[in-house]
Each structure stands twice: as structure tokens, then as C-alpha cells.
Design a protein around this motif. Sequence first.
Motif, PDB file in Angstrom:
ATOM      1  N   VAL A  72       0.884  -1.166   0.000  1.00  0.00           N
ATOM      2  CA  VAL A  72       0.000   0.000   0.000  1.00  0.00           C
ATOM      3  C   VAL A  72       0.919   1.213   0.000  1.00  0.00           C
ATOM      4  CG1 VAL A  72      -1.716   1.340   1.258  1.00  0.00           C
ATOM      5  CG2 VAL A  72      -1.851  -1.160   1.248  1.00  0.00           C
ATOM      6  N   GLU A  73       0.929   1.952  -1.105  1.00  0.00           N
ATOM      7  CA  GLU A  73       1.749   3.163  -1.173  1.00  0.00           C
ATOM      8  C   GLU A  73       0.877   4.342  -0.772  1.00  0.00           C
ATOM      9  OE1 GLU A  73       4.945   5.310  -4.145  1.00  0.00           O
ATOM     10  OE2 GLU A  73       3.098   4.531  -4.998  1.00  0.00           O
ATOM     11  N   ILE A  74       1.394   5.180   0.090  1.00  0.00           N
ATOM     12  CA  ILE A  74       0.583   6.229   0.684  1.00  0.00           C
ATOM     13  C   ILE A  74       1.452   7.462   0.903  1.00  0.00           C
ATOM     14  CG2 ILE A  74       1.020   5.656   3.111  1.00  0.00           C
ATOM     15  CD1 ILE A  74      -2.010   5.818   3.560  1.00  0.00           C
ATOM     16  N   ASN A  75       0.835   8.641   0.835  1.00  0.00           N
ATOM     17  CA  ASN A  75       1.621   9.841   1.114  1.00  0.00           C
ATOM     18  C   ASN A  75       1.474  10.221   2.584  1.00  0.00           C
ATOM     19  OD1 ASN A  75      -0.719  11.599   1.465  1.00  0.00           O
ATOM     20  ND2 ASN A  75      -0.934  11.551  -0.764  1.00  0.00           N
ATOM     21  N   GLU A  76       2.314  11.145   2.996  1.00  0.00           N
ATOM     22  CA  GLU A  76       2.389  11.484   4.416  1.00  0.00           C
ATOM     23  C   GLU A  76       1.083  12.081   4.936  1.00  0.00           C
ATOM     24  OE1 GLU A  76       5.872  13.439   7.145  1.00  0.00           O
ATOM     25  OE2 GLU A  76       5.332  14.487   5.304  1.00  0.00           O
ATOM     26  N   GLN A  77       0.448  12.935   4.137  1.00  0.00           N
ATOM     27  CA  GLN A  77      -0.786  13.581   4.582  1.00  0.00           C
ATOM     28  C   GLN A  77      -1.907  12.560   4.767  1.00  0.00           C
ATOM     29  OE1 GLN A  77       1.123  14.690   1.965  1.00  0.00           O
ATOM     30  NE2 GLN A  77       2.071  16.287   3.235  1.00  0.00           N
ATOM     31  N   GLU A  78      -2.009  11.614   3.832  1.00  0.00           N
ATOM     32  CA  GLU A  78      -3.050  10.594   3.933  1.00  0.00           C
ATOM     33  C   GLU A  78      -2.800   9.691   5.131  1.00  0.00           C
ATOM     34  OE1 GLU A  78      -5.344   7.391   1.018  1.00  0.00           O
ATOM     35  OE2 GLU A  78      -3.424   8.244   0.411  1.00  0.00           O
ATOM     36  N   LEU A  79      -1.532   9.364   5.364  1.00  0.00           N
ATOM     37  CA  LEU A  79      -1.196   8.518   6.509  1.00  0.00           C
ATOM     38  C   LEU A  79      -1.526   9.217   7.820  1.00  0.00           C
ATOM     39  CD1 LEU A  79       0.044   5.915   7.596  1.00  0.00           C
ATOM     40  CD2 LEU A  79       2.288   6.995   7.461  1.00  0.00           C
ATOM     41  N   ASP A  80      -1.232  10.513   7.910  1.00  0.00           N
ATOM     42  CA  ASP A  80      -1.551  11.268   9.122  1.00  0.00           C
ATOM     43  C   ASP A  80      -3.054  11.228   9.397  1.00  0.00           C
ATOM     44  OD1 ASP A  80       1.051  11.928   9.631  1.00  0.00           O
ATOM     45  OD2 ASP A  80       0.947  13.942   8.768  1.00  0.00           O
ATOM     46  N   ALA A  81      -3.855  11.359   8.332  1.00  0.00           N
ATOM     47  CA  ALA A  81      -5.310  11.336   8.494  1.00  0.00           C
ATOM     48  C   ALA A  81      -5.780   9.980   9.011  1.00  0.00           C
ATOM     49  CB  ALA A  81      -5.991  11.660   7.163  1.00  0.00           C
ATOM     50  N   ILE A  82      -5.212   8.896   8.492  1.00  0.00           N
ATOM     51  CA  ILE A  82      -5.597   7.550   8.936  1.00  0.00           C
ATOM     52  C   ILE A  82      -5.229   7.351  10.399  1.00  0.00           C
ATOM     53  CG2 ILE A  82      -5.140   5.084   8.656  1.00  0.00           C
ATOM     54  CD1 ILE A  82      -4.815   5.578   5.669  1.00  0.00           C
ATOM     55  N   VAL A  83      -4.022   7.782  10.770  1.00  0.00           N
ATOM     56  CA  VAL A  83      -3.559   7.623  12.148  1.00  0.00           C
ATOM     57  C   VAL A  83      -4.467   8.387  13.112  1.00  0.00           C
ATOM     58  CG1 VAL A  83      -1.691   8.184  13.746  1.00  0.00           C
ATOM     59  CG2 VAL A  83      -1.160   7.144  11.536  1.00  0.00           C
ATOM     60  N   LYS A  84      -4.976   9.545  12.666  1.00  0.00           N
ATOM     61  CA  LYS A  84      -5.869  10.348  13.508  1.00  0.00           C
ATOM     62  C   LYS A  84      -7.301   9.821  13.519  1.00  0.00           C
ATOM     63  CE  LYS A  84      -3.202  14.593  12.792  1.00  0.00           C
ATOM     64  NZ  LYS A  84      -3.172  15.918  12.104  1.00  0.00           N
ATOM     65  N   GLY A  85      -7.575   8.761  12.739  1.00  0.00           N
ATOM     66  CA  GLY A  85      -8.908   8.177  12.712  1.00  0.00           C
ATOM     67  C   GLY A  85      -9.869   8.879  11.782  1.00  0.00           C
ATOM     68  N   GLN A  86      -9.353   9.743  10.923  1.00  0.00           N
ATOM     69  CA  GLN A  86     -10.211  10.463   9.990  1.00  0.00           C
ATOM     70  C   GLN A  86     -10.569   9.565   8.806  1.00  0.00           C
ATOM     71  OE1 GLN A  86      -7.886  13.915   9.000  1.00  0.00           O
ATOM     72  NE2 GLN A  86      -8.053  14.799  11.041  1.00  0.00           N
ATOM     73  N   PRO A  87     -11.712   9.798   8.161  1.00  0.00           N
ATOM     74  CA  PRO A  87     -12.105   8.995   7.001  1.00  0.00           C
ATOM     75  C   PRO A  87     -11.056   9.063   5.894  1.00  0.00           C
ATOM     76  CG  PRO A  87     -13.960  10.289   7.782  1.00  0.00           C
ATOM     77  CD  PRO A  87     -12.758  10.783   8.532  1.00  0.00           C
ATOM     78  N   SER A  88     -10.825   7.927   5.263  1.00  0.00           N
ATOM     79  CA  SER A  88      -9.799   7.836   4.228  1.00  0.00           C
ATOM     80  C   SER A  88     -10.391   7.250   2.962  1.00  0.00           C
ATOM     81  CB  SER A  88      -8.654   6.947   4.733  1.00  0.00           C
ATOM     82  OG  SER A  88      -7.815   6.533   3.676  1.00  0.00           O
ATOM     83  N   GLY A  89      -9.726   7.512   1.856  1.00  0.00           N
ATOM     84  CA  GLY A  89     -10.129   6.892   0.601  1.00  0.00           C
ATOM     85  C   GLY A  89      -9.719   5.437   0.541  1.00  0.00           C
ATOM     86  N   ARG A  90      -8.922   5.003   1.510  1.00  0.00           N
ATOM     87  CA  ARG A  90      -8.493   3.601   1.577  1.00  0.00           C
ATOM     88  C   ARG A  90      -9.517   2.780   2.357  1.00  0.00           C
ATOM     89  NH1 ARG A  90      -3.527   3.126  -1.405  1.00  0.00           N
ATOM     90  NH2 ARG A  90      -2.626   5.218  -1.359  1.00  0.00           N
ATOM     91  N   THR A  91      -9.557   1.494   2.072  1.00  0.00           N
ATOM     92  CA  THR A  91     -10.375   0.572   2.851  1.00  0.00           C
ATOM     93  C   THR A  91      -9.467  -0.459   3.499  1.00  0.00           C
ATOM     94  OG1 THR A  91     -10.711  -0.994   1.036  1.00  0.00           O
ATOM     95  CG2 THR A  91     -12.263   0.852   1.210  1.00  0.00           C
ATOM     96  N   GLY A  92      -9.996  -1.122   4.507  1.00  0.00           N
ATOM     97  CA  GLY A  92      -9.205  -2.143   5.172  1.00  0.00           C
ATOM     98  C   GLY A  92      -8.737  -3.227   4.218  1.00  0.00           C
ATOM     99  N   SER A  93      -9.549  -3.526   3.202  1.00  0.00           N
ATOM    100  CA  SER A  93      -9.178  -4.580   2.251  1.00  0.00           C
ATOM    101  C   SER A  93      -7.921  -4.243   1.475  1.00  0.00           C
ATOM    102  CB  SER A  93     -10.334  -4.852   1.281  1.00  0.00           C
ATOM    103  OG  SER A  93     -10.662  -3.684   0.559  1.00  0.00           O
TER     104      SER A  93
END
Length: 521
Positions: A250-271
Amino acid sequence: MNPQDTVMQLEAQQLPDQLFGKIMSALRKHLDVNLFNTQDAERYEKAQELGINISAINRCLSRSLWFPEKKQYTYLDLSEHIKRFGVSDFRLIESICGGFYFTTEGAKEAVKNAVANSGTKKTASERLEDLKKGITAIVADCIRSDRQFVSLYVEVDMFAESAAVTLDAEGKARITLTHKPYPAIKLDKKINDDWREHFPQFPEMLDLLAAARFAPDRKKAYLFLQAVSDFGKGLLFGKIGAFSTLGIVVEINEQELDAIVKGQPSGRTGSNFVRALILAINEPERITKKSFVLESAITVSTKHLIAQTVPLYTKIYTSADPIPGLSSDSGIDEQIANRFSYIRPESGPIDQRPLFLADPGYYAARVRDAIAAGLNSRIEAYQQAGSALASKQAADRLNKFHQKYGIAKSSGVIADHFDTIRTEFIAFAHHDIVQSVNGLPYEKVTDGIVLKCIAGWWRKFVIATTAASSGHEYNTLIRERENIIGKAASNRKSDGFVKGVLIPHLPSTVEGRMSRRAAND
């Protein structure tokens, strides 16, 4: 089939008592058949004769969950795909499972008698249709009441022979999937040798990926891969790169990763994460201790979907340039150094290699196949070792990789530089006192000079040293102040005590010049 086998088979088909009781009530209502008066061993056999598909219901119960917050069913199909359905779409789950009710000859005979003995005007077909809908509703109600979950964890068990869905008493659900080997279509030795010449450390990187997948602790499964632009990182990690097409990154940028870590909705899914061996962070601006939360797992929140916790294995940070926090003249934070390894291939851009230029698509495909074959062989070796031994072997492999490539080997840890930094701080303070640059408070005592308001002194020094008032190196030095220069303490002077950090007197030559200047003034 002997009687014991028959009993075991019936036990495997048992439904929850309350659920089966409701099914028997439905049979009594619509077919006028009372199974409550039959022996337990005969009830299931008779229910199946009347059209109840016990195996399909069992399959549905064992692979379905209900998430009240989103009003969604979660279902694991036989291909190990996790599917989600709204309340009105439960019939789709029933269809996937094979249907809960079929009209059998036994049901036709029973309904004929029920119509004849009933005073209602309902026809046989209406009764059978009502029964079918009733069974569907009974199973759906059972899942919504008994299979509710509050959190979901999904993982691939490298030793499991079949997938499973489990739910504990606290409502924590776990979906376990089986590992599927990676497809290796064609191996080309010439290209494989050329790629290894271009990236000599690559076989050991595959060792890291496999070891991190089986190791019980992924603390040391962080890698900083620093390579020149166009080295071939896209060939590995890009959207159509080798790792991506194999489904293991899963390639991800820093901003998207920060959002996931903070529990914010992401365009990624667990799958996206479930079968990945790598979390790749491309060109991050900095590394902080927040990266530590990526050690073993992450919870992915997606709009309109259930938040899902998934395991993480190897974390790879890629950049052509140094990354603050992983590169520093004053050394790396010790906790970061304990986790990160560092690889910097010496080769230039991949498009300077004749074999790649001859057919880039073919070259990339063969690199992908070599990766698939290499991972398959490593994973198979761990699987053959068994869970306990594989875990130990993988942990040993991770430790050896870190011993060889640990990032401290290139930058050192900040603790190694404490003496140098302290010496530089003393020189800074002496210069400030002589030149009256910042006007910070100090007081001379018998044993040296006491720097008062030490936080102010240290902050001015760190800003001068790092040429910044924020950032990773600045924050690290601010945090490590007491470890470098010690705590403020009470120091004796002629008429009492003064609190601060004691540093040596000014050099005698400097002290003399200051005294003469003061006399002239």
C-alpha cells in the motif's frame, strides 16, 4: 455410514437452539408439522426433508456479522472476499449461501394436508412462500441479534487451511483469511541478474519482507530506502509496479497517513491493507515518533464503511534526499535508530541500463515474477518450519538485518554526540557572555558560571545550531536538554545559592580581556 458418523455429522449441522426453535415454529405454522414432539436426533433430519437447508443456514451464521452502527451485514464469501450489505439486501447473502429453504416433496405433502385441515383460504403455494420468507427473516434476525460486533480485525493466517469468522463475548470480531502464493509467470535469469546488479541489497530486502510477515514483533521492520530519482522505486512501489500488481504494497503519502492515524475517514479501505506486506511512504517530509504507531497494526476508517483494524508488517520510507529525523549531523533519536534500517543503493537511474531500455515492460514484468518466486520460496520455508519455529527464525532474521543495516551505522544516535553538543553549548554560552548577544541571565560563582533561566539559554543555542525554531532536529535537541547539559541545580555562592546549570569559567585569556574592557569603561 456407521451410527457414530451419523451423530457427528448431525452435531456439525446443529443450529443455535433458539434459532432452530423458531424454525420449528415456522414449520408448525405454515406446514402444520410439529417437530417439537419428535426426538432431538430426528428433528434435523425431518426439517431437511421439509426443505430447511441446514448447511446453508450454518454457512451464513458462521460467515456473517452485523454492525449496528452502520446497519450493515458483513459477509465472508468462499473466495475470501469481505462483502457488506444493507438490511434490505440480506437476500443476496442467502443466495450466496445457497438458499435457506427449498420446496421438497415432503413439504408438498405436508402443505397439502395443512390446507385440507385448515379453515383459512391460503393456498399451498402461498403457505410455502410465507414459509420461505419466514425462514429468511428468522436467520436475518438471529444474525442481527447474536452476531453484532463493535470492532473488526482482519488478518491473513499464514498457517490456516481455511478462512474463519469469529466473535468474542465483548463483540470483537476477527476475520481470518488464508495465504495465497504469488503468481510467478516467467523467470528470466539475465534480467534477474541485471536487477540484482542494479540493486545488490534486494535479496536481503525480500528476506526482510518475509521475516517481518512471520515475526511476532515488527519493531525492527522499518526501512529507509534512499535512492536517486528514477532508480526504479516506481517499478517496485508505483501503481503498476511489481509490489502493487502482486497486491503486497500500500503506497501512501504522508498527509493521507496522518489522516488515517488520527482516525479520519480515508479513501483507503481495510481490504487494501489485508494482504499487504509493505506500507510504503513516499517522500515524507519528516519522521517522528508518531511513526511508532505503525509498528504492528492500523485502524482504517472509510466513509459509510466499518472501521477495520489490519496488521502492518514492513514499513518502507522512500526518498531521493535525506529525511529529517532519519538524517542528522547531531545523530538519530535512539528510539528511531532502534527501529529503522537504512539502504542506499549506489546505482544510478534504471533507464541507463541497456536491458531495461530494450523493453521496459518486459523487464518490469520479469522483476515482478522474480519477486513473486523469491517471496514464495521464503514463505514456504517458514510455513514448513511450523508456527513456533518460524516465529523464532523470523525474529532472528529481523535482528540480523537490523544489525547489518541499522540506520545508526550511517548517522549514529544522538547520545553518541552528547559530549560534542555540550562542548558546543558551553562555547556558545561563553561567546554570548563575552559579546552580550542575547543578554541572558548568568552569575559567576567559585566553581564556574551558573546559567540561569536555562530553558532560554538552551533554546537560543538550539535555534543557532539548527537554524530553525521547529522541526525534528530542533524538537529532539529541546527534548534531550537535561540528558546533554544536566538539570538546573542549586550552586553555592559567597552569600547563598543560585539555581541554574553550571558551566566552566571563561578561558583566562578571555576573562582578562573582559576585565580590561570593564576597567576602561
